[in-house]
Design a protein around this motif. Structure first.
Motif, mmCIF file in Angstrom:
data_model
loop_
_atom_site.group_PDB
_atom_site.id
_atom_site.type_symbol
_atom_site.label_atom_id
_atom_site.label_comp_id
_atom_site.label_asym_id
_atom_site.label_seq_id
_atom_site.Cartn_x
_atom_site.Cartn_y
_atom_site.Cartn_z
ATOM 1 N N TYR A 1 49.548 43.458 17.332
ATOM 2 C CA TYR A 1 50.456 44.381 16.639
ATOM 3 C C TYR A 1 51.841 44.327 17.288
ATOM 4 C CZ TYR A 1 51.916 48.875 14.531
ATOM 5 O OH TYR A 1 52.566 49.865 13.841
ATOM 6 N N ALA A 2 52.557 43.238 17.033
ATOM 7 C CA ALA A 2 53.905 43.075 17.596
ATOM 8 C C ALA A 2 54.865 44.073 16.950
ATOM 9 C CB ALA A 2 54.384 41.652 17.358
ATOM 10 N N PRO A 3 55.842 44.570 17.716
ATOM 11 C CA PRO A 3 56.127 44.273 19.123
ATOM 12 C C PRO A 3 55.457 45.250 20.093
ATOM 13 C CG PRO A 3 57.891 45.595 18.252
ATOM 14 C CD PRO A 3 56.897 45.438 17.124
ATOM 15 N N PHE A 4 54.458 45.973 19.611
ATOM 16 C CA PHE A 4 53.842 47.018 20.425
ATOM 17 C C PHE A 4 52.794 46.461 21.381
ATOM 18 C CE2 PHE A 4 55.309 48.835 16.440
ATOM 19 C CZ PHE A 4 56.155 49.826 16.905
ATOM 20 N N THR A 5 51.916 45.617 20.851
ATOM 21 C CA THR A 5 50.847 45.051 21.664
ATOM 22 C C THR A 5 50.439 43.716 21.048
ATOM 23 O OG1 THR A 5 48.488 45.321 22.204
ATOM 24 C CG2 THR A 5 49.369 46.745 20.487
ATOM 25 N N PHE A 6 50.756 42.606 21.734
ATOM 26 C CA PHE A 6 50.530 41.280 21.171
ATOM 27 C C PHE A 6 50.473 40.251 22.300
ATOM 28 C CE2 PHE A 6 55.029 41.794 21.695
ATOM 29 C CZ PHE A 6 55.549 40.539 21.976
ATOM 30 N N HIS A 7 50.159 39.010 21.933
ATOM 31 C CA HIS A 7 50.110 37.924 22.914
ATOM 32 C C HIS A 7 51.340 37.025 22.743
ATOM 33 C CE1 HIS A 7 45.979 38.513 24.507
ATOM 34 N NE2 HIS A 7 45.840 39.165 23.366
ATOM 35 N N ASP A 8 52.008 36.732 23.864
ATOM 36 C CA ASP A 8 53.191 35.877 23.792
ATOM 37 C C ASP A 8 52.775 34.415 23.640
ATOM 38 O OD1 ASP A 8 52.421 34.945 26.302
ATOM 39 O OD2 ASP A 8 53.928 36.116 27.389
ATOM 40 N N LYS A 9 53.750 33.511 23.640
ATOM 41 C CA LYS A 9 53.461 32.092 23.396
ATOM 42 C C LYS A 9 52.552 31.482 24.452
ATOM 43 C CE LYS A 9 57.904 30.792 25.520
ATOM 44 N NZ LYS A 9 57.365 30.335 26.784
ATOM 45 N N ASP A 10 52.483 32.127 25.629
ATOM 46 C CA ASP A 10 51.598 31.651 26.693
ATOM 47 C C ASP A 10 50.233 32.331 26.674
ATOM 48 O OD1 ASP A 10 53.589 29.934 27.751
ATOM 49 O OD2 ASP A 10 54.532 31.656 28.745
ATOM 50 N N GLY A 11 50.022 33.205 25.670
ATOM 51 C CA GLY A 11 48.741 33.884 25.538
ATOM 52 C C GLY A 11 48.626 35.167 26.341
ATOM 53 N N LYS A 12 49.703 35.573 26.990
ATOM 54 C CA LYS A 12 49.672 36.790 27.813
ATOM 55 C C LYS A 12 49.849 38.034 26.955
ATOM 56 C CE LYS A 12 52.122 39.102 31.595
ATOM 57 N NZ LYS A 12 53.303 39.056 32.503
ATOM 58 N N LEU A 13 49.024 39.049 27.209
ATOM 59 C CA LEU A 13 49.148 40.317 26.494
ATOM 60 C C LEU A 13 50.434 41.012 26.930
ATOM 61 C CD1 LEU A 13 47.761 42.369 24.548
ATOM 62 C CD2 LEU A 13 46.810 43.454 26.592
ATOM 63 N N THR A 14 51.242 41.390 25.964
ATOM 64 C CA THR A 14 52.514 42.027 26.277
ATOM 65 C C THR A 14 52.887 42.975 25.136
ATOM 66 O OG1 THR A 14 54.801 41.578 26.980
ATOM 67 C CG2 THR A 14 53.914 40.204 25.214
ATOM 68 N N GLY A 15 54.097 43.541 25.194
ATOM 69 C CA GLY A 15 54.561 44.421 24.133
ATOM 70 C C GLY A 15 55.035 45.769 24.662
ATOM 71 N N PHE A 16 55.658 46.531 23.811
ATOM 72 C CA PHE A 16 56.204 47.833 24.186
ATOM 73 C C PHE A 16 55.106 48.758 24.704
ATOM 74 C CE2 PHE A 16 57.097 52.257 22.931
ATOM 75 C CZ PHE A 16 58.246 52.479 23.665
ATOM 76 N N ASP A 17 54.033 48.908 23.939
ATOM 77 C CA ASP A 17 52.941 49.801 24.358
ATOM 78 C C ASP A 17 52.263 49.305 25.625
ATOM 79 O OD1 ASP A 17 52.570 52.100 22.529
ATOM 80 O OD2 ASP A 17 52.462 50.550 21.010
#
Length: 287
Positions: A74-90
């Motif tokens: 659920y970008a940009p809140f909770t998602f995986h970046d191009k390297d597969g790392k979980l990231t996002g605002f939340d």
């Protein structure tokens, strides 16, 4: 023969004396119970009361981690970046809260429609996934103070000329997560609901014209268009009032709610919140 009988009788008397002496020195059954009670340590009043006294915040601190339910899609809140790392605002908000509680976050990724069931089953301690504060949810769950507000928007394919406002959803197919408050907006305007797993799937169905519209988060739309400016979708309407979202927690965990609220307040006071907000949205999304 008489001599043998006398020896036999003497031996018998000695045996009887020994038996009476042994019986006189043995404690009775009641004394034995008092001297050596058998009680399971787990059943002692002290152990039982100690276990009952430990609240969720204390358990989290004792474990050194807080289990966080989130989508991861659920970008940009909770998602995986191009390297597969979980990231996002939340994700960053949850990480910062965890740091201020003195523990590590353990993220457990779950589809939106399973998020509440996961919290009910105590698979995680909190949910940090832009969960809107709703009155019916407050009956069953507790919320932290709001940490983000957003407006629901009506999104359609660029080729769609039939839907210009929410009222035009009557009889149209809207792609929605079943337990989302956004689904209620679509339903109240007469839409036929097509179940989706989240924002990304709804947009995919919209682009392929398998649905007519989706009522979704305005901030998610802006982020999507920033990532894919040529995507042929557009906003045609929005709700009047912004919706606040907060950390979702099971009822009767006041200590944890208070600790999270303090962490959020401190984040806003020292500028950490604004830094995270600017990174993902270019603005303060707390108001």
């Amino acid at each position: 023969m008489k001599k043998l009988s006398w020896f036999t009788m003497a031996a018998l008397l000695v045996t009887v004396a020994i038996i009476f002496t042994a019986c006189g020195s043995r404690p009775n059954a009641s004394d034995s119970t008092k001297a050596a009670p058998t009680v399971s340590p787990a059943a002692t009043p002290t152990a039982t009361s100690a276990a009952a006294a430990k609240n969720l915040l204390e358990t989290i601190k004792a474990n050194g981690k807080i289990r966080v339910g989130t989508e991861g899609t659920y970008a940009p809140f909770t998602f995986h970046d191009k390297d597969g790392k979980l990231t996002g605002f939340d994700v960053e908000i949850a990480q910062e809260i965890s740091k201020r509680l003195g523990v590590q976050p353990e993220f457990i990724e779950t589809k939106w429609d399973g998020m509440f069931a996961g919290l009910d089953a105590k698979r995680f301690d909190v949910v940090v996934n832009e969960v809107s504060i709703k009155e019916d949810r407050k009956v069953k769950y507790d919320f932290s103070d709001p940490y983000i507000v957003s407006k629901a928007v009506l999104i359609v394919n660029e080729d769609n000329q039939d839907i210009k406002k929410l009222a035009d959803l009557k009889g149209k197919k809207a792609g929605q997560s079943l337990t989302s408050n956004l689904t209620e907006i679509a339903k109240s305007n007469g839409a036929t609901i097509v179940q989706t797993d989240g924002f990304n799937q709804a947009i995919d169905l919209l682009l392929s014209k398998r649905i007519d519209a989706t009522v979704n988060d305005g901030l998610s739309f802006l982020d999507f268009k920033k990532q894919k400016p040529d995507a042929k979708i557009k906003i045609v309407d929005e709700v009047k009032d912004a919706t606040p979202s907060a950390v979702l927690i099971n009822k009767n965990n006041k200590e944890l709610v208070d600790a999270i609220n303090k962490a959020l307040t401190d984040m806003k006071t020292d500028g950490t919140y604004l830094k995270i907000s600017q990174k993902y949205f270019g603005a303060d999304v707390s108001k």
